[in-house]
Design an enzyme around this catalytic site. Structure first.
Site, PDB file in Angstrom:
ATOM      1  N   GLY A 254      47.695  37.721  29.935  1.00  0.00           N
ATOM      2  CA  GLY A 254      46.700  38.780  30.143  1.00  0.00           C
ATOM      3  C   GLY A 254      45.325  38.190  30.428  1.00  0.00           C
ATOM      4  O   GLY A 254      44.677  38.533  31.397  1.00  0.00           O
ATOM      5  N   GLU A 257      40.748  32.771  26.563  1.00  0.00           N
ATOM      6  CA  GLU A 257      39.427  32.727  25.922  1.00  0.00           C
ATOM      7  C   GLU A 257      38.686  31.406  26.089  1.00  0.00           C
ATOM      8  O   GLU A 257      37.860  31.062  25.234  1.00  0.00           O
ATOM      9  CB  GLU A 257      39.610  33.013  24.432  1.00  0.00           C
ATOM     10  CG  GLU A 257      40.308  31.897  23.619  1.00  0.00           C
ATOM     11  CD  GLU A 257      41.806  32.093  23.423  1.00  0.00           C
ATOM     12  OE1 GLU A 257      42.425  32.825  24.217  1.00  0.00           O
ATOM     13  OE2 GLU A 257      42.353  31.504  22.463  1.00  0.00           O
ATOM     14  N   GLU A 291      39.307  38.627  23.846  1.00  0.00           N
ATOM     15  CA  GLU A 291      38.942  37.285  24.318  1.00  0.00           C
ATOM     16  C   GLU A 291      37.548  36.908  23.832  1.00  0.00           C
ATOM     17  O   GLU A 291      37.304  35.771  23.445  1.00  0.00           O
ATOM     18  CB  GLU A 291      39.026  37.191  25.839  1.00  0.00           C
ATOM     19  CG  GLU A 291      40.378  37.595  26.442  1.00  0.00           C
ATOM     20  CD  GLU A 291      41.588  36.925  25.807  1.00  0.00           C
ATOM     21  OE1 GLU A 291      41.456  35.801  25.292  1.00  0.00           O
ATOM     22  OE2 GLU A 291      42.683  37.539  25.824  1.00  0.00           O
TER      23      GLU A 291
HETATM   24 ZN   LIG Z   1      44.365  35.846  21.933  1.00  0.00          ZN
END
Ligand SMILES: [Zn+2]
Length: 850
Positions: A254, A257, A291
């Site tokens: 998805g 970070e 994130e």
């Molecule tokens: Zn995560």
């Protein structure tokens, strides 16, 4: 180099790194098929290490040269990296390697997506960029120089210099290599700024491909809301001068970070009213928050090793759920999360892929980015908070941030912080991290002389490698209602610690009806004999929104099971009860929309297994269709009123209020379309000015068998928009008649817009088939064969996505002998492929050996 026999790695074998890294300087000379990566790394022997062996990870690298303290050396190239003789003192390592981003289809390391360079290094992608100790407990300060003619060149940290054909970045915060990121491309920037609580100005940017710049505003607002929320709720401020987000079309996950440079799957950041649904907006807001929150829970405090993945993921999922609950509706968010937890995590816990929240071994860590680590990991944080209380929770978190800032930490570190700040012994709680499987919680009750007694018994079925389980501590939130529906005992948390344990409520005037496991206070399966009359009573009167919803769902499930097994007619009591909820304008529309929903095909299949039956996917599908038709008929007088009443007339906003109204109106439309030949749906399709309305109308038309024209028109309208066309692929398959869902999916794989190189498109097509049980499990095995054909083709290109999609087969032992034989044949066919990836090999073996 590929391993001949994939090695299993054990948590118990952990050793500290032999060498620590003081600083890292990287220079990238970008070229699609021949990028040069020059590294200059200062190593220092680790005084705590027992070995002096020097090993650096490296995969798919062409080594050009290596030096130690300026003198050329010749290392030994070994499986998975290199070894070299090194001085017994601090030294400078230099290496030059060549890599080929353009041909990197696995989307790990440095790769290209539509002409743009980007990276994905978690978990072990950095070793595909250069030779390095690629493990999360080696943290260092990175300085990066990127040389390229591309206009936008980004890396972690703060920009320090740029000019004709280059840019330099410096990240002052020590980080593990998995948080490294680099982006280069012709990108457009959507800029903004944020002033932190202490007055520091931060530059914010969302970088996208030209043409997508109109889809950034919502994501930017979500980012600013997240930054404020983390300051207010957890006291965490941002710590660099700049925060960048980049949208990438080809991405396995998805979002990621990376410190100061988050990279997002474009489906998880780009949003506009015309192209995104309300659900997309909610998900994007949550992922941006997730994130961003990792900056503290993941980046400033990272994981010692990959077995501790839940340390950052469970906590950060919990934090993003709190954020969504604060931004939107807490009960609705909780119900949505439990639906997802049961659909994905309970399913995983109940099959061959079951593993503890903290696994103790793995072959390929990419296979452990699971619902158990993420979603069950988050449930454990929620239980811990329930057990210690809110104030003690935040006090423990402050201690965690103080004590472990800059550390690569473990679950033991996390629990110790709670033990020290609350004085509570968490030895038993730790079992939640170590034991796989979903506990079953049986309940018996008695009433005598004003005293009501609840007796709970817990047990957890065996899971792979774990036969015996010890009792866990379970927080059970309970409320009691008297016969007229008033609450006589408000929500009370019972703390169960024994295998069997009784709790008494005294001073009652009549036998109460218990509402157990309010708010879904623990991730367990409640086994309690209940009558339909009691379920209808709780649906009408429970003050806990979760259990109110749960009562309706249990009523629906009980009726459906009778329909499937005995061919019974739809349950009139259920139809009346849900009609009452629908009519009750005092209830949140979003809640009512959820209450109109039915258990999924997969949920019903598992329910039948739990009751000792072999599920027939087609019979389950037909019972659901029959019940939906009965609901449409039974509520025929009310549905058009609800549909009209909840039309939003103000300009589109993706907020909780408007999206709640739309979800109820669209739930009504879906039922209306079963009895009006799609008239209302066609009218909505023709007038829709946003994707929520357009897609709901398209779905309703497909359900009514009137979708052909709209499907063609939708494609013409949106063929230039990848993310919208993903929806177009998925919807046609998930709403196809199960008798030909496999053929619909097969035909769509031949569509010119189908490409298996884009994970979103692959999932929208083959994933949609795998998630439509009746179509996927068709008795002739066509669904199994189609999926296996494509997994075999995808594996050499993208092992990570292939392996993850193998979980479509994880429930195979539920079904009849014929289906099991058909699935076994496909699993064996996959396993027989030459040069099968380590990822897919591990997943298919675990499933096959169940
Ligand atoms: Zn995560």
């Amino acid at each position: 180099m590929k391993d001949a026999a994939p090695q299993k790695i054990y948590l118990s074998d952990y050793q500290v790194p032999n060498y620590l890294v003081e600083d890292v300087h990287l220079t990238f000379r970008l070229a699609p098929e021949s990028t040069r990566v020059l590294s200059r790394i200062t190593f220092r022997p680790n005084p705590e290490a027992s070995s002096k062996d020097f090993f650096l990870h490296g995969e798919d690298l062409k080594l050009i040269s290596t030096k130690i303290d300026g003198a050329a050396v010749t290392p030994d190239l070994v499986v998975g990296g290199l070894a070299c003789a090194v001085p017994d003192a601090t030294f400078v390592w230099e290496a030059e390697v060549e890599i080929s981003p353009a041909t990197n289809t696995a989307l790990e390391g440095l790769y290209m997506s539509n002409g743009m360079y980007c990276t994905q290094c978690e978990a072990e992608g950095f070793r595909k960029i250069t030779y390095y100790p690629d493990r999360p407990d080696v943290m260092s300060v990175f300085t990066v120089r990127i040389e390229s003619d591309l206009p936008v060149l980004l890396s972690n940290g703060n920009p320090v210099a740029s000019g004709e054909g280059f840019a330099e970045w410096h990240d002052p915060w020590p980080k593990p290599a998995y948080l490294f990121a680099l982006v280069g491309g012709e990108l457009i920037n959507h800029p903004d700024t944020f002033t932190t609580k202490s007055g520091k100005e931060v530059e914010l940017n969302i970088y996208v491909r030209p043409g997508d710049e109109g889809k950034c505003a919502f994501g930017m607002e979500a980012l600013k809301k997240s930054m404020i929320w983390d300051e207010e709720v957890y006291g965490r401020e941002y710590d660099l001068d700049i925060f960048n987000i980049v949208a990438v079309d080809d991405f396995n996950m998805g979002a990621m970070e990376n410190k100061g440079l988050n990279i997002f799957n474009s489906s998880c950041v780009l949003a506009s009213a015309e192209t995104s649904t309300d659900m997309n907006f909610e998900r994007i807001e949550a992922i941006i928050a997730h994130e961003y929150f990792h900056n503290w829970t993941g980046n400033r405090i990272t994981c010692r090793d990959w077995f501790q993945l839940c340390l950052k993921e469970g906590l950060t999922v919990y934090r993003d759920a709190q954020f969504t609950a604060d931004m939107r509706s807490e009960p609705v968010k909780r119900i949505e999360d439990v639906i997802a937890l049961r659909a994905r995590q309970f399913r995983e816990d109940n099959g061959p892929l079951a593993h503890p929240v903290r696994p103790d071994s793995f072959v390929e860590i990419n296979n452990f980015y699971t619902a158990t680590v993420y979603e069950k990991g988050a449930e454990l944080i929620g239980m811990l908070k329930t057990l210690v209380g809110d104030a003690a929770y935040y006090k423990a978190l402050d201690l965690y941030f103080d004590r472990h800032d800059g550390d690569a930490a473990t679950i033991e570190d996390w629990l110790t912080v709670f033990e020290e700040s609350t004085g509570r012994d968490l030895t038993q709680f730790k079992r939640w991290y170590e034991q796989a499987g979903t506990p079953r919680l049986a309940v018996e009750e008695s009433y005598e002389d004003g005293t009501f007694t609840l007796t709970f018994s817990q047990s957890t079925p065996p899971t792979p490698g774990q036969d015996q389980k010890d009792p866990r501590v379970i927080p059970i939130a309970v409320g009691l209602l008297n016969p007229n529906g008033d609450e006589v005992v408000p929500t009370t948390v019972l703390e169960m610690t024994e295998a069997t344990q009784s709790f008494r409520f005294e001073g009652l005037t009549a036998r109460p009806t218990p509402s157990i496991l309010r708010g879904f206070s623990a991730p367990v399966i409640l086994e309690r004999a209940s009558s339909n009359a009691e379920r209808a009573f709780l649906l009408a009167h429970d003050t806990d929104p979760f259990n109110k919803w749960e009562a309706g769902r249990a009523l629906a499930r009980a009726g459906l099971v009778k329909m499937i097994l005995n061919g019974a007619a739809p349950d009139g009591a259920y139809l009346d009860a849900v009609l009452q909820v629908l009519r009750d304008d005092s209830l949140d529309p979003a809640f009512r929309a959820l209450a109109l929903g039915l258990p999924s095909q997969d949920d019903l299949a598992q329910t039948l297994v739990d009751q000792g039956h072999t599920p027939d996917p087609q019979a389950i599908y037909e019972a659901l269709e029959t019940l939906k038709m009965a609901m449409a008929t039974h509520m025929q007088d009310v549905l058009p009123r609800i549909y009209a009443q909840y039309q939003v007339t103000e300009p589109y906003q993706p907020d909780a209020e408007q999206s709640g109204a739309r979800s109820l109106a669209n739930a009504a439309l879906s039922l209306i379309s079963r009895v009006d030949s799609g008239t209302a749906a066609q009218a909505q399709y023709d007038s829709a000015d946003n994707m929520t309305q357009q897609l709901a109308a398209l779905a309703a038309l497909l359900t009514a068998g009137k979708g052909e024209q709209a499907v063609a028109a939708f494609y013409e309208q949106w063929k230039e928009d990848r993310l919208v066309i993903d929806k177009w692929f998925g919807l046609q398959i998930s709403l196809a008649d199960p008798a030909n869902a496999a053929e619909v999916a097969a035909a769509l794989t031949q569509h010119p817009d189908f490409t298996m190189k884009n994970p979103n498109r692959f999932r929208a097509t083959l994933g949609a088939l795998a998630m439509s049980p009746a179509g996927f499990h068709r008795a002739d095995g066509a669904g199994y064969k189609l999926l296996a054909d494509w997994l075999i083709q995808l594996d050499p290109l993208n092992p990570q996505t292939t392996a993850r999609m193998c979980s479509a087969f994880e429930t195979w032992k539920r079904y009849d002998c014929d289906r099991q034989a058909l699935i076994a044949a496909q699993l064996d066919r996959i396993l027989a492929q030459e040069a099968l990836s380590r990822d897919t090999q591990e997943m298919v073996s675990r499933i096959r050996n169940a």
